[in-house]
Every structure is written in structure tokens, then in C-alpha cells.
Write a protein that holds these residues in place. Structure first.
Motif, PDB file in Angstrom:
ATOM      1  N   ASP A  33       0.861  -1.187   0.000  1.00  0.00           N
ATOM      2  CA  ASP A  33       0.000   0.000   0.000  1.00  0.00           C
ATOM      3  C   ASP A  33       0.898   1.238   0.000  1.00  0.00           C
ATOM      4  O   ASP A  33       1.845   1.326   0.792  1.00  0.00           O
ATOM      5  CB  ASP A  33      -0.885   0.022   1.248  1.00  0.00           C
ATOM      6  N   MET A  34       0.596   2.196  -0.887  1.00  0.00           N
ATOM      7  CA  MET A  34       1.509   3.331  -1.055  1.00  0.00           C
ATOM      8  C   MET A  34       0.741   4.614  -1.328  1.00  0.00           C
ATOM      9  O   MET A  34      -0.372   4.591  -1.859  1.00  0.00           O
ATOM     10  CB  MET A  34       2.496   3.068  -2.206  1.00  0.00           C
ATOM     11  N   THR A  35       1.368   5.752  -0.978  1.00  0.00           N
ATOM     12  CA  THR A  35       0.793   7.075  -1.200  1.00  0.00           C
ATOM     13  C   THR A  35       1.637   7.829  -2.224  1.00  0.00           C
ATOM     14  O   THR A  35       2.870   7.871  -2.112  1.00  0.00           O
ATOM     15  CB  THR A  35       0.747   7.885   0.111  1.00  0.00           C
ATOM     16  N   LEU A  36       0.990   8.441  -3.183  1.00  0.00           N
ATOM     17  CA  LEU A  36       1.672   9.229  -4.203  1.00  0.00           C
ATOM     18  C   LEU A  36       2.125  10.570  -3.618  1.00  0.00           C
ATOM     19  O   LEU A  36       1.317  11.300  -3.031  1.00  0.00           O
ATOM     20  CB  LEU A  36       0.729   9.480  -5.381  1.00  0.00           C
ATOM     21  N   ILE A  37       3.436  10.899  -3.772  1.00  0.00           N
ATOM     22  CA  ILE A  37       3.929  12.172  -3.227  1.00  0.00           C
ATOM     23  C   ILE A  37       4.610  13.056  -4.275  1.00  0.00           C
ATOM     24  O   ILE A  37       4.918  14.224  -3.989  1.00  0.00           O
ATOM     25  CB  ILE A  37       4.916  11.951  -2.064  1.00  0.00           C
ATOM     26  N   TRP A  38       4.851  12.550  -5.472  1.00  0.00           N
ATOM     27  CA  TRP A  38       5.640  13.332  -6.437  1.00  0.00           C
ATOM     28  C   TRP A  38       5.392  12.819  -7.852  1.00  0.00           C
ATOM     29  O   TRP A  38       5.351  11.610  -8.078  1.00  0.00           O
ATOM     30  CB  TRP A  38       7.125  13.209  -6.093  1.00  0.00           C
ATOM     31  N   VAL A  39       5.248  13.727  -8.777  1.00  0.00           N
ATOM     32  CA  VAL A  39       5.126  13.378 -10.198  1.00  0.00           C
ATOM     33  C   VAL A  39       6.016  14.324 -10.997  1.00  0.00           C
ATOM     34  O   VAL A  39       5.955  15.553 -10.826  1.00  0.00           O
ATOM     35  CB  VAL A  39       3.677  13.506 -10.707  1.00  0.00           C
ATOM     36  N   GLU A  40       6.848  13.759 -11.831  1.00  0.00           N
ATOM     37  CA  GLU A  40       7.655  14.558 -12.759  1.00  0.00           C
ATOM     38  C   GLU A  40       7.529  13.945 -14.144  1.00  0.00           C
ATOM     39  O   GLU A  40       7.505  12.717 -14.290  1.00  0.00           O
ATOM     40  CB  GLU A  40       9.118  14.580 -12.324  1.00  0.00           C
ATOM     41  N   ILE A  41       7.415  14.797 -15.154  1.00  0.00           N
ATOM     42  CA  ILE A  41       7.288  14.329 -16.531  1.00  0.00           C
ATOM     43  C   ILE A  41       8.366  14.987 -17.376  1.00  0.00           C
ATOM     44  O   ILE A  41       8.520  16.214 -17.357  1.00  0.00           O
ATOM     45  CB  ILE A  41       5.906  14.658 -17.133  1.00  0.00           C
ATOM     46  N   LYS A  42       9.118  14.174 -18.097  1.00  0.00           N
ATOM     47  CA  LYS A  42      10.005  14.704 -19.121  1.00  0.00           C
ATOM     48  C   LYS A  42       9.278  14.581 -20.456  1.00  0.00           C
ATOM     49  O   LYS A  42       9.051  13.479 -20.939  1.00  0.00           O
ATOM     50  CB  LYS A  42      11.332  13.948 -19.135  1.00  0.00           C
ATOM     51  N   GLN A  43       8.918  15.728 -21.004  1.00  0.00           N
ATOM     52  CA  GLN A  43       8.191  15.758 -22.267  1.00  0.00           C
ATOM     53  C   GLN A  43       9.232  15.815 -23.384  1.00  0.00           C
ATOM     54  O   GLN A  43       9.903  16.829 -23.581  1.00  0.00           O
ATOM     55  CB  GLN A  43       7.259  16.969 -22.307  1.00  0.00           C
TER      56      GLN A  43
END
Length: 423
Positions: A128-138
Motif C-alpha cells: 500500500d503506497m501514497t503518491l507524493i511526487w510526479v515529474e514528466i520529461k516531455q
């Protein structure tokens, strides 16, 4: 005459009243909008997080947020679900991979390899995990600036203080995709060169701080243009001591707390993954074979600094930005992350070679045995068939000098124009 003088005064008073009323109405509407805006800000915290101003080192603070579940006293078995389907990955490159371009400093993540893709490969949450960060290289092609696609980094927390970083997803699961607000990517204005064919923008979209259950799909490995993308796994545990680099300011905060993903799995799954650590190595001119990592720690390591010796990481510049790893000015004196009997000599964008270290004399001496004894040590660059060599002398605990010269190591060596590196 009196009537003519009074009428304009009444008209002026009326106009003033109307203007005042309109002004009050505008103030009222603005106040309402501000109240609604404030309400929205409160509603979006913490479920929706704007990460455009967050720097990577703030991942420590995000990982230690007080509303995350506390970790158990023993975290060695918090991961209970395989991160790939049965039969995958095919192999895992251990921690500490290093080369003379790109990743010079030993890398703080492992590389699971799933073969050449004929279809997208799902990747699962190990707990079970919580999302803390999103990064996208476009990413875009250099040739015509056409879009190649998105390269996703996802960071999730199983419990307070442990950050699992996963880089190079080509597609997110429907649940995660719905949580990431790609209509507002918050991209940087500067292009970054990826390789000879491509460049990218770094983006930090808004996202909902959702939870995934153990076994839920996080995303997929797939192709990005012609390339097979394999998800890199970095695990950073802020509940454990920092690794002990000679100068921790030279490394990302999370690198100072890099540990091995598989050490947090249940014994059965840890044994399964441990058997997969290794890499493909050349055997003859055209053949490559899998070489398993057999020495402990099987998962590899990234910290080789030994105070008072040449062993470890060196840099030819002072710390310019704290907690940002500088690969471009690095010199690495370590052992190979798979075939640990080989020592590696890597200087950023200059040279990188392996050798079997010796435990006596001044030629190809084991780095941990090179001290500030006033002697000049010599290393043959075996890739040049004896045409080049590296001279090395430890000056003190925090300074070392090197020089690349022509020829093969001899009995007596001396510097002509050395370069000084420091911890």
C-alpha cells in the motif's frame, strides 16, 4: 433662473450615487471571488499539490509528512507483492553502475530489465503506497521538434520516511493518470538535451495525493519512440543513517539515504530478486553473457569513500550547489558493481577503464591502500594498449592530484602538469 440652477445639481448627485453603487458592487464581487479562491486553495490541500516550485531535495520533507502512516520498527518485509509479472524482470543491474559519461558517480538506483518489448509491461505497487511526487520529461525529436512522448517519474511512500522513486514509465495506470492533471503541466522554459536525437522539457503537473493498494498497477514500461524504456528503482530511507560520504553536501539529499529495494521484501521475494542481480558482459568479440553478482552486498553499493585513502569519489571543483550531484567534474575510484574483483578508474568525459588491483608496489595499487605517503602511483589504461597511463598522488584526506600521460607505467613516475581534485 432658480429652476435651471437646481436641476443640474440633482442630476450630478444622481450620477455620483450610481458610480458609488457600481464601485461597491465591484468590490463585493471581487471579495466573493477571493473567498471562493481561498476556499479552493484549502480544498486542494493536501489532495492536490502544485509541485512546480518543489525541488528534488524536498522529497525528504514530502516523505516525512506527519499524515503518512508510521513505519514498523522492522521494515525488512514491508514489500509483499512482486513489482512485475511472473518471469520478470529478466535481470537487475545492481546499485553503483558508473561510466565516463552521464552516470559517472555510482548511481543510487537499480535497473530491472524486461527484454525487448512487444507489448507494454505492467509494473505493480509492492505494498500500500501514497503518491507524493510526479515529474514528466516531455521529449521531442531534435530533427523537427515533434513530440516523442512523456517519460514519467513517480514517487510513492509505503510509510513515513521511505521514498520509492520509479523513473521511465511510458504510460500510467488509469487510476494514476486520472490523478495527474496533465492539462497544467507546469513545464520549465528551458530545453534539456537528452542525447543526439532528442531534447525535453521537465514538467511538474498538479496531482491528487492518492493511495494505491498492494498489487495495483502503477504504470507500464514500453517504447518511447524507438527506445525500450525500463523503469529505474531508487529506494531512499530517511529513517536510517546517511551513508557516510566524505562530503555529503556533494550529493542529492536522497542519495545520502539510498538503500536497496529488494532488502525491503519478504524473504521469498528477496531471494528471487537477489538471484537476478548482474549484467551482460562481453565474452569474445561478438558474444555477451550474463554475469551474476555473487559478492555481498548482492544488490550493490554506491558509497566507496574511505577517509585517509584514495578510494571513493573526487571532484575537480568546490561545492557550487549544495546537495546536487555533479557528474561533469567527477573522478571515481571504485570497484565494478558486478565483477567486484575489478577496480574502476573513471574520469568524467576523459577515460574509464577496469583493472585487477595489486596489493603491493606503485602500479595499479588498490585504491584503499593508497595513502598520503608522498608517493606517486601509476595506473595503466588498458583500453589504449599501454599508450596512456594515469598518475595519482593523495595529498591529504581531502585532496588528490592526477595526470594523464602517454606511455606505460614504469618504476619511477613524476608529474608534469597535474590536476587537483577534492572530496
Amino acid at each position: 433662473m432658480g429652476l435651471k440652477n437646481i436641476q443640474p445639481k440633482k442630476s450630478m448627485i444622481k450620477r455620483i450615487f450610481i458610480i458609488a453603487a457600481v464601485f461597491c458592487l465591484v468590490l463585493f464581487i471581487s471579495a466573493c471571488k477571493k473567498t471562493e479562491s481561498d476556499k479552493n486553495v484549502k480544498q486542494n490541500t493536501p489532495e492536490e499539490t502544485n509541485t512546480s516550485q518543489i525541488q528534488s531535495d524536498d522529497l525528504q520533507a514530502l516523505s516525512l509528512a506527519s499524515d503518512l502512516p508510521a513505519c514498523p520498527a522492522d521494515t525488512s518485509q514491508i514489500f509483499t507483492v512482486p513489482f512485475m509479472d511472473e518471469g520478470l524482470p529478466l535481470r537487475i543491474i545492481p546499485l553503483g553502475n558508473s561510466n565516463e559519461s552521464g552516470h559517472v558517480v555510482p548511481v543510487d538506483h537499480i535497473y530491472p530489465y524486461a527484454g525487448e518489448y512487444t507489448a507494454e509491461v505492467p509494473v505493480y505497487a509492492p505494498s500500500d503506497m501514497t503518491l507524493i511526487w510526479v515529474e514528466i520529461k516531455q521529449k521531442y525529436y531534435k530533427s523537427d521538434d515533434s513530440l516523442i512522448g512523456n517519460d514519467y517519474q513517480i514517487n510513492m511512500v509505503p510509510c513515513r520516511g521511505i521514498n520509492l522513486s520509479m523513473v521511465h514509465y511510458t504510460k500510467l495506470s488509469p487510476k494514476l493518470a486520472a490523478a495527474v492533471h496533465e492539462e497544467n503541466l507546469n513545464c520549465s522554459q528551458e530545453k534539456t538535451e537528452e542525447d543526439e536525437q532528442s531534447w525535453y522539457y521537465t514538467c511538474h503537473p498538479n496531482f491528487d495525493r492518492i493511495q494505491l493498494k498492494a498489487g495495483e498497477i502503477i504504470g507500464y514500461m514500453g517504447k518511447l519512440g524507438p527506445k525500450n524504456m525500463h523503469v529505474d528503482y531508487g529506494l531512499y530511507d530517511y529513517n536510517k543513517p546517511a551513508l557516510g560520504f566524505a562530503n555529503p553536501d556533494r550529493y542529492y539529499t536522497f542519495t545520502n539515504h539510498a538503500y536497496c529495494l529488494t532488502d525491503y521484501y519478504t524473504p521469498e521475494l528477496k531471494a528471487k530478486y537477489s538471484a537476478l542481480f548482474g549484467d551482460m558482459r562481453s565474452q569474445g568479440s561478438d558474444t555477451q553473457v550474463f554475469v551474476a553478482k555473487t559478492t555481498e552486498p548482492v544488490c550493490g553499493k554506491i558509497m566507496y569513500d574511505i577517509p585517509g585513502t584514495a578510494a571513493g569519489n573526487w571532484f575537480k571543483n568546490p561545492v557550487t550547489t549544495k546537495n546536487v550531484t555533479d557528474n561533469n567534474n567527477a573522478m571515481i575510484l571504485i570497484h565494478d558493481n558486478v565483477e567486484t574483483q575489478y577496480a574502476k578508474f573513471t574520469v568524467s568525459n576523459v577515460t574509464g577503464f577496469w583493472f585487477i588491483p595489486k596489493h603491493a608496489g606503485l602500479i595499479d595499487r588498490e585504491y584503499s591502500e593508497v595513502t598520503a605517503d608522498g608517493k606517486v602511483y601509476c595506473y595503466d589504461d588498458n583500453r589504449t594498449n599501454g599508450q596512456e597511463k594515469i598518475l595519482l598522488q593523495l595529498i591529504d584526506d581531502t585532496h588528490i592530484q592526477i595526470e594523464q600521460q602517454l606511455g606505460r607505467c614504469g618504476a619511477s613516475e613524476s608529474f608534469q602538469n597535474p590536476i587537483t581534485y577534492e572530496r
